[in-house]
Design a protein around this motif. Structure first.
Motif, mmCIF file in Angstrom:
data_model
loop_
_atom_site.group_PDB
_atom_site.id
_atom_site.type_symbol
_atom_site.label_atom_id
_atom_site.label_comp_id
_atom_site.label_asym_id
_atom_site.label_seq_id
_atom_site.Cartn_x
_atom_site.Cartn_y
_atom_site.Cartn_z
ATOM 1 N N PHE A 181 1.494 8.242 3.193
ATOM 2 C CA PHE A 181 0.733 7.560 4.074
ATOM 3 C C PHE A 181 1.540 6.783 4.978
ATOM 4 C CE2 PHE A 181 0.600 2.406 4.223
ATOM 5 C CZ PHE A 181 -1.043 2.557 4.876
ATOM 6 N N SER A 224 3.310 16.275 -3.356
ATOM 7 C CA SER A 224 3.367 15.182 -1.719
ATOM 8 C C SER A 224 4.866 16.243 -0.674
ATOM 9 C CB SER A 224 3.980 13.701 -1.658
ATOM 10 O OG SER A 224 5.586 14.149 -2.036
ATOM 11 N N THR A 284 6.503 8.045 1.050
ATOM 12 C CA THR A 284 4.917 8.589 0.806
ATOM 13 C C THR A 284 4.431 9.246 1.640
ATOM 14 O OG1 THR A 284 3.410 6.431 1.193
ATOM 15 C CG2 THR A 284 4.603 6.371 -0.652
ATOM 16 N N LEU A 332 1.054 -1.573 0.250
ATOM 17 C CA LEU A 332 -0.055 0.005 -0.039
ATOM 18 C C LEU A 332 1.088 1.144 0.106
ATOM 19 C CD1 LEU A 332 -2.264 -0.793 2.263
ATOM 20 C CD2 LEU A 332 -3.230 -1.004 0.067
ATOM 21 N N PHE A 333 0.930 2.342 -1.272
ATOM 22 C CA PHE A 333 1.437 3.395 -1.378
ATOM 23 C C PHE A 333 2.889 2.817 -1.375
ATOM 24 C CE2 PHE A 333 -2.646 4.335 0.500
ATOM 25 C CZ PHE A 333 -3.096 4.885 -0.768
ATOM 26 N N VAL A 382 2.075 9.664 7.937
ATOM 27 C CA VAL A 382 1.035 9.172 8.562
ATOM 28 C C VAL A 382 1.345 8.169 9.725
ATOM 29 C CG1 VAL A 382 -1.505 9.115 9.024
ATOM 30 C CG2 VAL A 382 -0.074 10.687 7.236
ATOM 31 N N LEU A 383 1.626 7.004 9.141
ATOM 32 C CA LEU A 383 1.306 5.726 10.347
ATOM 33 C C LEU A 383 2.785 6.080 11.063
ATOM 34 C CD1 LEU A 383 0.544 3.019 10.701
ATOM 35 C CD2 LEU A 383 2.698 1.805 8.397
ATOM 36 N N HIS A 408 4.637 0.699 0.415
ATOM 37 C CA HIS A 408 4.382 -0.226 1.847
ATOM 38 C C HIS A 408 3.619 -0.944 1.998
ATOM 39 C CE1 HIS A 408 5.761 0.219 6.228
ATOM 40 N NE2 HIS A 408 4.248 0.021 6.647
#
Length: 462
Positions: free
Chosen positions: A442, A269, A440, A4-5, A445-446, A7
């Motif tokens: 994402f 980004s 990314t 996902l993105f 955020v993680l 990762h």
């Protein structure tokens, strides 16, 4: 694993996350329905409360990610999982309170929220009781065939035996490319048809762990396996996916050059990240100003010297900048300005310093560096010039970590405990390279969410 993105997320974690979201929606509906029934009224149309249910489920699941509910330990121990669920529910309610304050139309009645939380906690605990062993078992692990039986193959064997491994090794094939370390390997000469051997083992992936590829790589066999739907991976890519870091021992420059990653198309980004940094750093500096001032006063009262200290650090593209932090050590911590690694139970740390290090309060003034653009909230930790010069001489590819802006928190900080040695720096470099290679929004955020777990359980702070 599913990507996902850029990762990788284990299939078991993704499945459990989807189940959890559905159960949280069900818990929100049950809490709402129970309260309506107590009031003796009719049930409202489902579409009218769908935004409330989605808000509840999303907020609680964000909290679950933040406190580590989907970590390896949670799959191994039901008690650990339930304890983290309690914390996640508490954090989720705090987050919902903020959301309800900002967006009143999606708010719950307090009684409905209480019922939904109790239902949710029960359902999430039950699914872990019923599926915990299954999700952490071999049923959701990939079957891997390793080509090689030397030290590289032994690394795969050790990784497969670690807790939380996402794969099982179906077999090893000794390719006559060096000494045999894995005793149970089958010699290539004993296998008449390698693609059929792969199929009979039920392997879905082949990992190339050869010590020497020249005259050892079975290209035709690998081509047949690939066209039959078997994934073929080199050791560096395999270890990157399984460990979340770039493995320096198996790395070579050509892999870094030709593998996916280090994308230059990050303008959009990057602009969004900078806007986020500016906004959040302003909010932190405004809201945390009283805490910073009180802490500064406590630092001054306990020991001589300034409450804040400035230190040169190496940032983006190797440019140095001045980092601002609350002082947590004695003023004479470094005699003559000579840089010294921090130690476990470091005697130079003051009593106030020990507390603010555990709670990460000493890091708050770094928001000023973020606001100025010298740092970001997420990125590799900036090191001192003296350490950087030494580490660049000892560790390959260390300079590549400076290709992204340094951060207050980062992929290495949430995955590796505090370290103060060359070996620790090497381990953290592998995580930093993974971040630089696979950045990314994402992943940012993680990392930001997972930083809460590090703050709540600060095992690595020194």
């Amino acid at each position: 694993m599913i990507r996902l993105f850029k990762h990788y997320v284990p299939h078991a974690v993704l499945l459990l996350g989807l189940i959890d979201f559905a159960l949280l929606m069900l818990a929100a509906e049950a809490g709402w329905t129970l309260r309506i029934w107590q009031l003796g009224g009719g049930i409202d149309p489902e579409s009218g409360r769908l935004p409330h249910m989605l808000t509840y489920a999303a907020a609680v699941q964000v909290a679950m990610v933040a406190v580590g509910v989907y970590g390896v330990e949670a799959h191994q121990s039901l008690r650990f999982a339930v304890a983290r669920l309690f914390v996640a529910m508490s954090v989720g309610i705090l987050l919902l309170s903020l959301v309800f304050f900002l967006v009143p139309p999606v708010s719950f009645w307090r009684s409905s929220l209480l019922y939904a939380t109790l239902f949710g906690l029960g359902l999430l605990s039950l699914v872990r009781l019923l599926l915990g062993r299954t999700l952490g078992g071999d049923a959701f692990k990939r079957r891997v065939l390793v080509l090689g039986a030397g030290p590289r193959a032994a690394r795969v064997e050790a990784l497969a035996g670690a807790e939380g491994a996402g794969f099982v090794v179906a077999g090893y094939v000794a390719m006559n490319d060096g000494p045999v370390v894995v005793a149970r390997a089958v010699n290539r000469a004993e296998i008449a048809n390698l693609p059929a051997f792969i199929r009979d083992l039920g392997a879905t992936e082949v990992v190339l762990a050869l010590e020497e590829r020249r005259n050892s790589l079975p290209l035709n066999d690998l081509l047949r396996a690939k066209t039959a739907g078997v994934h073929v991976n080199d050791l560096s890519s395999f270890l990157e996916r399984e460990t979340g870091r770039v493995d320096l021992d198996s790395l070579n420059p050509s892999w870094l050059i030709f593998s996916d990653g280090f994308s230059a198309g990050r303008r959009l980004s990057g602009a969004a990240k900078r806007m986020f940094d500016i906004l959040v750093s302003l909010v932190i500096l405004l809201l945390a100003a009283p805490l910073i001032l009180v802490t500064a006063l406590a630092v001054k009262l306990e020991s001589r010297g300034p409450a804040f200290f400035r230190q040169r650090r190496v940032g983006l593209y190797g440019q140095s900048f001045e980092l601002l932090k609350l002082r947590s050590m004695r003023e004479d911590a470094e005699v003559g300005g000579v840089a010294v690694w921090a130690q476990e139970n470091d005697p130079r740390v003051t009593r106030v310093g020990a507390v603010i290090r555990k709670l990460r309060i000493d890091e708050l003034p770094q928001a000023w560096s973020v606001l100025k653009g010298e740092m970001s909230f997420v990125g590799p930790r900036p090191e001192r010039p003296q350490f950087v010069a030494d580490l660049e001489a000892r560790l390959p590819y260390y300079a590549e970590r400076h290709m992204v802006k340094p951060g207050i928190t980062g992929w290495a900080q949430i995955n590796y405990p505090y370290g103060a040695s060359i070996e620790d720096a090497r381990q953290k470099l592998e995580f930093d390279l993974y971040y630089a290679k696979n950045y990314t929004p994402f992943l940012d955020v993680l990392i930001i969410l997972q930083t809460l777990r590090v703050v709540l359980w600060p095992e690595g702070a020194r």
